[in-house]
Design an enzyme around this catalytic site. Structure first.
Site: not given
Ligand SMILES: Cc1cc2nc3c(=O)[nH]c(=O)nc-3n(C[C@H](O)[C@H](O)[C@H](O)COP(=O)(O)O)c2cc1C
Length: 213
Positions: A10, A190-193
């Site tokens: 996700i 977002r983007n696992r950050l």
């Protein structure tokens, strides 16, 4: 590898924790996030994973329900003779985890546990429906029982002995406060950050920092 799990991913983006918006007191922040979880009508928003540690250093986790929180910490109720109760008696260090997937949020809390004042346990015990009070009184939580029917029988016998539904809170059942010394807020990004803000108790105050995701 299980490909269904492999491909589950996700991308979070519902909210963020900007540097300029960090609370000084993590308990205020915890209160805000808890209120948001409650108003979002999440299923069991007050359910939290409580982890305790045995005398041999083996951790054990289970869900309990948060029933109050204030400057003393987080309050939950259970059986003092249960497995968790035995762990806490020998080692008061414990952790609590909330995961609210719909809000893309996690809160991790670590601290020390102590039994609540009997007056607090009484107040909550007597506010519960009689059926829950009977179960709390008869269930030897965490012990082996011979069968489902033996549990039902204990319940029925207790009811027969107390037809008016009036009985005292058993001494083995009551509240515990976990007093936090670490609280970490995690917001999916977002983007696992992701955002991670950690608070550590220093004396009477709190020191905060941002952690890498
Ligand atoms: C949603 C949910 C809420 C629960 N709430 C409590 C609770 O408030 N107190 C409690 O003693 N057990 C609660 N339980 C049961 C515990 O997870 C656990 O089975 C029980 O406390 C025995 O744990 P122990 O053997 O590690 O002591 C709950 C379980 C679930 C799934």
């Amino acid at each position: 590898m299980n490909m269904e799990l492999h491909d589950l991913r996700i991308n979070y983006g519902k909210s963020s924790i900007p540097d300029g918006k960090l609370h000084d007191n993590p308990l205020d922040w915890f209160g805000d996030w808890l209120s948001e979880a409650l108003s979002a009508s999440l299923n069991e928003a007050n359910a939290m994973v409580l982890s305790t540690v045995s005398d041999k250093g083996m951790p054990s986790s289970r869900v309990v329900l948060l029933k109050a929180f204030d400057e003393r910490g987080l309050l939950f109720f259970t059986n003092y003779n249960s497995r968790k109760g035995q762990h806490i008696a020998l080692n008061p260090a414990a952790s609590i985890l909330f995961f609210w997937p719909e809000l893309e949020r996690q809160i991790r809390i670590e601290g020390l546990i102590q039994q609540a004042d009997p007056a607090i346990s009484d107040e909550y015990f007597y506010s519960r429906p009689v059926e829950s009070r009977i179960s709390a009184a008869v269930s030897p939580q965490s012990r082996i029982v011979p069968s489902r029917s033996s549990l039902e029988q204990m319940y029925q016998n207790f009811m027969a002995d107390h037809p008016e539904g009036e009985f005292k809170r058993p001494a083995h059942w009551g509240g515990y406060w976990l007093s936090p010394n670490m609280i970490e807020f995690w917001q999916g990004r977002r983007n696992r950050l992701h955002d991670r803000i950690q608070y550590r108790r220093i004396g009477n105050g709190w020191e905060k920092c941002r952690l890498a995701p």
